[in-house]
Design an enzyme around this catalytic site. Structure first.
Site, mmCIF file in Angstrom:
data_model
loop_
_atom_site.group_PDB
_atom_site.id
_atom_site.type_symbol
_atom_site.label_atom_id
_atom_site.label_comp_id
_atom_site.label_asym_id
_atom_site.label_seq_id
_atom_site.Cartn_x
_atom_site.Cartn_y
_atom_site.Cartn_z
ATOM 1 C CB SER A 144 21.057 -90.183 -54.023
ATOM 2 O OG SER A 144 21.689 -88.957 -53.695
ATOM 3 C CE1 TYR A 172 25.874 -92.733 -53.404
ATOM 4 C CE2 TYR A 172 24.943 -90.586 -53.987
ATOM 5 C CZ TYR A 172 24.889 -91.759 -53.246
ATOM 6 O OH TYR A 172 23.860 -91.971 -52.374
#
Length: 335
Positions: free
Chosen positions: A183, A196
């Site tokens: 990401s 995350y």
């Protein structure tokens, strides 16, 4: 007010603005989306993908098969409607897609699933795409150990389990490609998004280290860094955040009012971007000649704030290891 004269509410508003810029920013002037190879470009390739029930995984399974690959689409909790839909689509379009059960959080499931795939291919595998991943927002202090373990088991330990399961076959063949779906938030951090970023930072480090170590075996590693895309990860993250909020003491929630007020509420994250960007980018890289594939590929039509960090990291690694015994492997991966 903080020492800099900015309120906590302004800080959170700024974080929301950052996320908006990362997920829904317009395409930069002159920038093009990833281009898919010509039909048949992946003919003869065997590809194993995790997390194909929805999102990038499901789109990818279809896309690679349409380009000629033999695809092993894995998901957990079979039987399930998503698997039946994928099998039906493969039959309707005469695509080579086989659904195999794998839960990346289970050693036994990973071992059994990979063994099934290798049995069907005669012991070889060209590509592993570690796509399965989850999100769960909220302040770090609110992330209890149940939430923390869930994210690390899925986003870090899962890809590691999968890599360890397929690497013996790839080493024996002297070739292979592993894709890690990371990401933008594996390089930059936005407050209030829980673990995350920590899991994606860990995945980035795991993947780069593995790339150096596997260079001598002819195995390449590519880290895909998506920005925000409208997939079911947002919907599922919302449900997990609601459960976490429900079991969190109110006094702890009250310590971070701006970050916890919206926990568990529906989110339209991802903007209007096209999730097919990710499968297209991966297919494009698979079709590249060996030795030319990149270590990292940022993918998003808008801002890519991690690009500067990627370049600084590359230069730092080369400076640190360029004169060491690791120099050939590091230069092979980074140059």
């Amino acid at each position: 007010m903080t020492k800099q004269g900015v309120s906590r509410r302004q800080m959170i508003g700024g974080s929301a603005a950052v996320m908006g810029a990362m997920s829904g920013a317009p395409k930069a002037l002159g920038e093009t989306s990833p281009q898919a190879p010509a039909p048949g470009a992946l003919e003869g390739k065997t590809i194993l993908i995790t997390g194909t029930a929805s999102g990038f995984g499901r789109l990818g399974a279809e896309h690679y098969a349409r380009l000629g690959a033999r695809v092993f689409a894995t998901m957990r909790n079979l039987p399930r409607p998503e698997a039946e839909e994928l099998v039906q689509l493969a039959s309707d379009e005469d695509l080579s897609i086989e659904v195999v059960e794998i839960d990346v959080m289970s050693d036994e499931s990973v071992a059994a699933g990979v063994a099934t795939v290798l049995e069907r291919t005669g012991g070889t595998l060209d590509v592993l795409i570690n796509n399965a991943g989850i999100g769960l927002g909220g302040p770090m202090e609110v992330q209890d150990m149940e939430a923390t373990k869930l994210l690390f088991e899925t986003n870090v330990f899962g890809p590691h389990r999968m890599a360890r399961a397929v690497l013996p076959a790839m080493r024996a063949a002297g070739k292979g490609q592993i894709f890690q779906v990371s990401s933008q938030l594996g390089r930059v951090i936005v407050p209030g998004l829980g673990h995350y970023s920590p899991t994606k930072f860990a995945l980035e480090a795991l993947s780069e280290g593995m790339a150096y170590e596997l260079a001598a075996h002819g195995i390449e590693v590519t880290i895909i860094q998506p920005g925000g895309y409208p997939t079911k990860i947002w919907e599922k993250s919302t449900a997990r955040a609601a459960a976490l909020k429900a079991r969190t003491p109110q006094e702890l929630l009250d310590a971070y009012p701006e970050m916890t007020a919206g926990m568990g509420e529906p989110s339209s994250g991802g903007g209007s971007t096209d999730p097919m960007d990710i499968p297209r980018a991966i297919a494009e890289i698979i079709a590249m000649p060996r030795g030319t594939r990149p270590l990292r590929r940022p993918v998003h039509p808008g801002n890519k704030p991690q690009e500067t960090i990627n370049e600084v990291s590359r230069e730092t690694q080369l400076a640190m290891l360029g004169g060491s015994p690791w120099a050939p492997a590091v230069k092979d991966v980074l140059d």
